[in-house]
Motif scaffolding. Structure first.
Motif, PDB file in Angstrom:
ATOM      1  N   CYS A  39       0.840  -1.187   0.000  1.00 39.48           N
ATOM      2  CA  CYS A  39       0.000   0.000   0.000  1.00 39.48           C
ATOM      3  C   CYS A  39       0.879   1.243   0.000  1.00 39.48           C
ATOM      4  CB  CYS A  39      -0.930   0.022   1.220  1.00 39.48           C
ATOM      5  SG  CYS A  39      -2.372  -1.042   1.052  1.00 39.48           S
ATOM      6  N   GLN A  98      -8.454   5.534 -10.966  1.00 35.86           N
ATOM      7  CA  GLN A  98      -9.110   6.128  -9.811  1.00 35.86           C
ATOM      8  C   GLN A  98     -10.612   6.353 -10.024  1.00 35.86           C
ATOM      9  OE1 GLN A  98      -7.472   9.951  -8.604  1.00 35.86           O
ATOM     10  NE2 GLN A  98      -7.772   9.422  -6.491  1.00 35.86           N
ATOM     11  N   GLU A 181      -6.494   4.148  -5.783  1.00 36.45           N
ATOM     12  CA  GLU A 181      -7.648   4.546  -4.971  1.00 36.45           C
ATOM     13  C   GLU A 181      -8.939   3.922  -5.494  1.00 36.45           C
ATOM     14  OE1 GLU A 181      -7.706   8.062  -2.943  1.00 36.45           O
ATOM     15  OE2 GLU A 181      -5.788   8.820  -3.605  1.00 36.45           O
ATOM     16  N   THR A 184     -12.344   5.151  -3.850  1.00 36.41           N
ATOM     17  CA  THR A 184     -12.688   6.570  -3.760  1.00 36.41           C
ATOM     18  C   THR A 184     -14.103   6.807  -4.291  1.00 36.41           C
ATOM     19  OG1 THR A 184     -10.398   7.268  -3.984  1.00 36.41           O
ATOM     20  CG2 THR A 184     -12.065   8.887  -4.560  1.00 36.41           C
ATOM     21  N   GLN A 191     -17.167   0.011  -0.460  1.00 39.62           N
ATOM     22  CA  GLN A 191     -15.725  -0.003  -0.220  1.00 39.62           C
ATOM     23  C   GLN A 191     -15.287  -1.335   0.381  1.00 39.62           C
ATOM     24  OE1 GLN A 191     -14.165   3.233   2.067  1.00 39.62           O
ATOM     25  NE2 GLN A 191     -15.171   4.808   0.853  1.00 39.62           N
ATOM     26  N   THR A 213      -3.633   4.691  -1.875  1.00 38.29           N
ATOM     27  CA  THR A 213      -4.761   5.205  -1.105  1.00 38.29           C
ATOM     28  C   THR A 213      -4.289   6.303  -0.154  1.00 38.29           C
ATOM     29  OG1 THR A 213      -6.560   4.564   0.410  1.00 38.29           O
ATOM     30  CG2 THR A 213      -4.450   3.459   0.701  1.00 38.29           C
TER      31      THR A 213
END
Length: 323
Positions: A39, A98, A181, A184, A191, A213
């Protein structure tokens, strides 16, 4: 076969602007292991997305990439021509962008967009591509997948479009998946579903994931290793458990202090905050970029901070440990 699928060393991205050269990414080094999740975390504008675009050779016009090494599956791509990246992108390395509404082409059906990379890279027939698309849409949890192939992006919800993006990225069974992401603008329920989906797909297909992220809650749930970026640099990198339990850089400590902790954060109490603003990266940049916001700053911080490492946990700071 090496366990490292992606090895980035000394990666920098410079962008010419009217006010001077913007040093968007500054001499960063990262590794992603097969079947593991790295990450990359940091506040908006720290260079996370620019790093991923540099790795995929998708930088905007005017941006210049340089790297000591950009190795994918043992092959150095730092000076590879565009044709080589064209052969790899969407095939052995793939990306979830994204915002799926802008990443998906509104003029083409979902089926056409899923089939294109599979037919291009694998030489599959239209029927084979369709079968693969239906299989993956079902795998990512989309009901009636065969019917979805004839739909257009605007006919799907945000969560479904994100799932389509994941299915598209997996069409050719990539070894590396970069997710910029991916949760988002999705509600918390969706999520959680997307994160669980990525973890399940990783277990099934053994794909390495580089997840970008700014949400440390997401990081805590899915990461094996974490790289913390600030002002275009990786300021701390290490195993997820070690970074959360024993952060070494003051910026990482500041990020963690901003998160409410059940049982420790008083109801209605003030959360932590990092004062000040991110410095400009236009023109010459010297010393520790965090020094103007750091409670531990000293005159020596005007010089480049030393690189430290303990048991695979690396950070750049004059301090041996964040207070």
């Amino acid at each position: 076969m090496t366990d490292t699928i992606l090895d980035v060393r000394g990666l920098s991205v410079d962008i010419a602007t009217a006010g001077g050269v913007l040093h968007a990414v500054r001499d960063i080094s990262l590794k992603v292991e097969r079947g593991k999740t790295l990450c990359v975390v940091g506040e908006s504008g720290c260079g996370k997305s620019m790093t991923s675009l540099a790795i995929m050779d998708l930088l905007p016009k005017g941006a210049r990439r340089s790297a000591a090494a950009l190795s994918f599956a043992g092959e150095d791509l730092s000076r590879a021509p565009g044709k080589r990246f064209n052969a790899l992108r969407g095939n052995r390395m793939a990306m979830i962008f994204q915002e799926p509404m802008t990443a998906l082409n509104p003029a083409y059906t979902i089926g056409d967009q899923l089939a294109e990379p599979y037919r291009l890279h694998r030489g599959a027939s239209a029927a084979q591509a369709r079968d693969r698309a239906v299989y993956l849409l079902d795998k990512v949890g989309i009901a009636s997948p065969a019917e979805r192939l004839g739909q257009y992006p605007h006919q799907l919800s945000g969560g479904l479009r994100q799932r389509v993006m994941i299915a598209m990225a997996l069409m050719c069974e990539p070894e590396l998946l970069i997710a910029d992401e991916p949760t988002t603008a999705l509600d918390v329920t969706i999520q959680a579903q997307i994160l669980r989906l990525l973890a399940d797909l990783q277990k099934e297909f053994g794909v390495a994931i580089m997840l970008i992220t700014h949400d440390l809650g997401v990081v805590a749930r899915i990461a094996d290793r974490v790289a913390v970026m600030y002002a275009g640099q990786v300021v701390e990198e290490g195993p997820a458990a070690a970074l959360f339990s024993d952060p070494r850089h003051p910026y990482t400590r500041g990020l963690l202090d901003c998160i409410p902790v059940p049982g420790r954060t008083a109801r209605g109490g003030r959360l932590g905050a990092i004062p000040g603003v991110v410095p400009s990266l236009v023109g010459e940049v010297h010393g520790c970029s965090f020094r103007d916001r750091c409670p531990h700053a000293r005159p020596v911080c005007a010089e480049d901070p030393p690189a430290r490492e303990v048991d695979g946990h690396r950070w750049r700071c004059i301090l041996e440990k964040a207070a």
